[in-house]
Design a protein around this motif. Structure first.
Motif, PDB file in Angstrom:
ATOM      1  N   ALA A  39       0.837  -1.204   0.000  1.00  0.00           N
ATOM      2  CA  ALA A  39       0.000   0.000   0.000  1.00  0.00           C
ATOM      3  C   ALA A  39       0.869   1.251   0.000  1.00  0.00           C
ATOM      4  N   SER A  40       1.948   1.227   0.785  1.00  0.00           N
ATOM      5  CA  SER A  40       2.835   2.384   0.844  1.00  0.00           C
ATOM      6  C   SER A  40       3.466   2.655  -0.514  1.00  0.00           C
ATOM      7  N   ALA A  41       3.864   1.584  -1.201  1.00  0.00           N
ATOM      8  CA  ALA A  41       4.457   1.749  -2.520  1.00  0.00           C
ATOM      9  C   ALA A  41       3.449   2.330  -3.495  1.00  0.00           C
ATOM     10  N   LEU A  42       2.206   1.850  -3.401  1.00  0.00           N
ATOM     11  CA  LEU A  42       1.172   2.342  -4.303  1.00  0.00           C
ATOM     12  C   LEU A  42       0.858   3.805  -4.050  1.00  0.00           C
ATOM     13  N   LYS A  43       0.915   4.226  -2.786  1.00  0.00           N
ATOM     14  CA  LYS A  43       0.609   5.616  -2.460  1.00  0.00           C
ATOM     15  C   LYS A  43       1.615   6.581  -3.089  1.00  0.00           C
ATOM     16  N   LYS A  44       2.803   6.057  -3.417  1.00  0.00           N
ATOM     17  CA  LYS A  44       3.816   6.897  -4.029  1.00  0.00           C
ATOM     18  C   LYS A  44       3.608   7.033  -5.529  1.00  0.00           C
ATOM     19  N   THR A  45       2.656   6.298  -6.073  1.00  0.00           N
ATOM     20  CA  THR A  45       2.388   6.315  -7.498  1.00  0.00           C
ATOM     21  C   THR A  45       1.133   7.137  -7.757  1.00  0.00           C
ATOM     22  N   SER A  46       1.155   7.914  -8.824  1.00  0.00           N
ATOM     23  CA  SER A  46      -0.002   8.725  -9.186  1.00  0.00           C
ATOM     24  C   SER A  46      -0.908   7.934 -10.119  1.00  0.00           C
ATOM     25  N   TRP A  47      -2.084   7.564  -9.617  1.00  0.00           N
ATOM     26  CA  TRP A  47      -3.043   6.803 -10.423  1.00  0.00           C
ATOM     27  C   TRP A  47      -4.149   7.739 -10.901  1.00  0.00           C
ATOM     28  N   PRO A  48      -4.769   7.423 -12.044  1.00  0.00           N
ATOM     29  CA  PRO A  48      -5.934   8.217 -12.469  1.00  0.00           C
ATOM     30  C   PRO A  48      -7.052   8.117 -11.442  1.00  0.00           C
ATOM     31  N   LYS A  49      -7.841   9.173 -11.324  1.00  0.00           N
ATOM     32  CA  LYS A  49      -8.933   9.194 -10.352  1.00  0.00           C
ATOM     33  C   LYS A  49     -10.153   8.427 -10.860  1.00  0.00           C
ATOM     34  N   ASP A  50     -10.266   8.269 -12.149  1.00  0.00           N
ATOM     35  CA  ASP A  50     -11.298   7.449 -12.776  1.00  0.00           C
ATOM     36  C   ASP A  50     -10.830   7.155 -14.195  1.00  0.00           C
ATOM     37  N   CYS A  51     -11.630   6.445 -14.963  1.00  0.00           N
ATOM     38  CA  CYS A  51     -11.192   6.032 -16.302  1.00  0.00           C
ATOM     39  C   CYS A  51     -11.093   7.196 -17.280  1.00  0.00           C
ATOM     40  N   SER A  52     -11.718   8.325 -16.976  1.00  0.00           N
ATOM     41  CA  SER A  52     -11.615   9.478 -17.868  1.00  0.00           C
ATOM     42  C   SER A  52     -10.203  10.050 -17.880  1.00  0.00           C
ATOM     43  N   GLU A  53      -9.398   9.706 -16.860  1.00  0.00           N
ATOM     44  CA  GLU A  53      -8.031  10.192 -16.792  1.00  0.00           C
ATOM     45  C   GLU A  53      -7.020   9.202 -17.361  1.00  0.00           C
ATOM     46  N   VAL A  54      -7.508   8.055 -17.843  1.00  0.00           N
ATOM     47  CA  VAL A  54      -6.629   7.121 -18.554  1.00  0.00           C
ATOM     48  C   VAL A  54      -6.273   7.741 -19.902  1.00  0.00           C
ATOM     49  N   SER A  55      -5.054   7.568 -20.353  1.00  0.00           N
ATOM     50  CA  SER A  55      -4.570   8.212 -21.573  1.00  0.00           C
ATOM     51  C   SER A  55      -5.454   7.897 -22.773  1.00  0.00           C
ATOM     52  N   ALA A  56      -5.770   8.920 -23.558  1.00  0.00           N
ATOM     53  CA  ALA A  56      -6.558   8.735 -24.773  1.00  0.00           C
ATOM     54  C   ALA A  56      -5.856   7.750 -25.699  1.00  0.00           C
ATOM     55  N   GLY A  57      -6.634   6.892 -26.328  1.00  0.00           N
ATOM     56  CA  GLY A  57      -6.067   5.887 -27.219  1.00  0.00           C
ATOM     57  C   GLY A  57      -5.734   4.582 -26.533  1.00  0.00           C
ATOM     58  N   SER A  58      -5.840   4.547 -25.191  1.00  0.00           N
ATOM     59  CA  SER A  58      -5.596   3.303 -24.466  1.00  0.00           C
ATOM     60  C   SER A  58      -6.709   2.302 -24.764  1.00  0.00           C
ATOM     61  N   PRO A  59      -6.404   1.016 -24.733  1.00  0.00           N
ATOM     62  CA  PRO A  59      -7.441   0.010 -25.010  1.00  0.00           C
ATOM     63  C   PRO A  59      -8.388  -0.164 -23.832  1.00  0.00           C
ATOM     64  N   SER A  60      -9.565  -0.664 -24.103  1.00  0.00           N
ATOM     65  CA  SER A  60     -10.467  -1.046 -23.018  1.00  0.00           C
ATOM     66  C   SER A  60      -9.842  -2.192 -22.242  1.00  0.00           C
ATOM     67  N   GLY A  61     -10.080  -2.214 -20.936  1.00  0.00           N
ATOM     68  CA  GLY A  61      -9.521  -3.281 -20.123  1.00  0.00           C
ATOM     69  C   GLY A  61      -9.434  -2.895 -18.668  1.00  0.00           C
ATOM     70  N   ILE A  62      -8.683  -3.650 -17.919  1.00  0.00           N
ATOM     71  CA  ILE A  62      -8.570  -3.469 -16.476  1.00  0.00           C
ATOM     72  C   ILE A  62      -7.453  -2.478 -16.147  1.00  0.00           C
ATOM     73  N   TYR A  63      -7.796  -1.510 -15.289  1.00  0.00           N
ATOM     74  CA  TYR A  63      -6.849  -0.482 -14.869  1.00  0.00           C
ATOM     75  C   TYR A  63      -6.946  -0.290 -13.360  1.00  0.00           C
ATOM     76  N   ILE A  64      -5.908   0.288 -12.798  1.00  0.00           N
ATOM     77  CA  ILE A  64      -5.937   0.706 -11.395  1.00  0.00           C
ATOM     78  C   ILE A  64      -6.244   2.196 -11.361  1.00  0.00           C
ATOM     79  N   ILE A  65      -7.214   2.584 -10.543  1.00  0.00           N
ATOM     80  CA  ILE A  65      -7.515   3.991 -10.321  1.00  0.00           C
ATOM     81  C   ILE A  65      -7.450   4.262  -8.824  1.00  0.00           C
ATOM     82  N   GLN A  66      -7.388   5.519  -8.459  1.00  0.00           N
ATOM     83  CA  GLN A  66      -7.421   5.899  -7.051  1.00  0.00           C
ATOM     84  C   GLN A  66      -8.276   7.150  -6.886  1.00  0.00           C
ATOM     85  N   PRO A  67      -9.559   6.965  -6.612  1.00  0.00           N
ATOM     86  CA  PRO A  67     -10.407   8.135  -6.347  1.00  0.00           C
ATOM     87  C   PRO A  67      -9.888   8.924  -5.159  1.00  0.00           C
TER      88      PRO A  67
END
Length: 254
Positions: A39-67
């Motif tokens: 969890a500590s390692a993950l907190k140091k990483t910047s995740w999208p807050k929802d799928c709208s912040e996933v890079s345009a052109g990315s494929p549909s699929g499973i992602y990690i987000i952090q609201p």
């Protein structure tokens, strides 16, 4: 140790990309043990807050987000429909093996398989929806397997203390406006969420107990998507819809 944790996370993402079944509960350990090294390692990483912040052109699929204010969670992002960026919060098939007759706590944190049928979790849906002004799309495969949709330009869920009450905006789509109605027996807009062990509908009995699964019931429903068989959307398909999905993303105009 941090490197090992990030390697473990990379393995999760590789498995997801390869099409393996990654269940929603994969990252629930962060909620239970927020101080652990992963969890500590993950907190140091910047995740999208929802799928709208996933890079345009990315494929549909499973992602990690952090609201905002929440630990990282695993979601399915639909990137190919209407400019992409949709966070999928529900998916069901008529032939599902999931019973959907789950408890309040199970609905709260989600269940199922992100690649097939699942409920993301009412708490997670609430946490996502409070970040911005959201819209929602209900996708229905009718009895003839035609795809219909119902869009509402506003969508939010209140917190648990308010029963995860759902609020919808104005309708537009190719399926009827079955979530909102002037008939109090069939309305789902502004209703609290009910499960088999927490009755918050307006019926004298428990709609969730005898209708098959948790939902925003009134007396009892015109829409029933969280059910094993019997998927219903108004008069479009009364118990014989082939499949359903619910997607949310930030509203374009508000």
């Amino acid at each position: 140790m941090a490197a090992q944790c990030l390697l473990l996370l990379a393995c999760v993402l590789v498995l997801a990309a390869a099409g393996h079944s990654i269940h929603i509960q994969t990252l629930n350990i962060f909620k239970k043990s927020p101080s652990n090294t992963l969890a500590s390692a993950l907190k140091k990483t910047s995740w999208p807050k929802d799928c709208s912040e996933v890079s345009a052109g990315s494929p549909s699929g499973i992602y990690i987000i952090q609201p905002t204010g929440l630990h990282p969670i695993v979601v399915y992002c639909e990137m190919n429909v209407t400019d992409g960026g949709w966070t999928v919060i529900q998916r069901n098939w008529q032939s599902t093996e999931i019973t959907w007759a789950e408890s309040w706590s199970t609905y709260k944190y989600g269940f199922g398989n992100l690649h097939t049928k699942y409920w993301l979790g009412t708490e997670y849906i609430h946490q996502i929806s409070k970040q911005k002004v959201y819209q929602v799309r209900f996708v229905i495969w009718d009895a003839a397997n035609n795809i219909r949709f119902a869009d509402y330009n506003l969508f939010s869920l209140e917190d648990e203390s308010h029963g995860y009450q759902q609020r919808l905006g104005t309708y537009w789509g190719t399926a009827e406006d079955a979530m909102d109605s002037d008939d109090p027996r069939n309305v789902h807009n502004n209703m609290k969420f009910s499960s088999k062990d927490r009755d918050q509908d307006t019926y004298r009995g428990n709609c969730a107990s005898h209708s098959g699964g948790g939902w925003w019931y009134s007396v009892c429903y015109s829409v029933r998507l969280n059910v094993r068989g019997g998927i219903t959307w108004g008069s479009l398909c009364n118990g014989n819809c082939k499949a359903s999905a619910i997607l949310i993303k930030p509203a374009l105009y508000h």
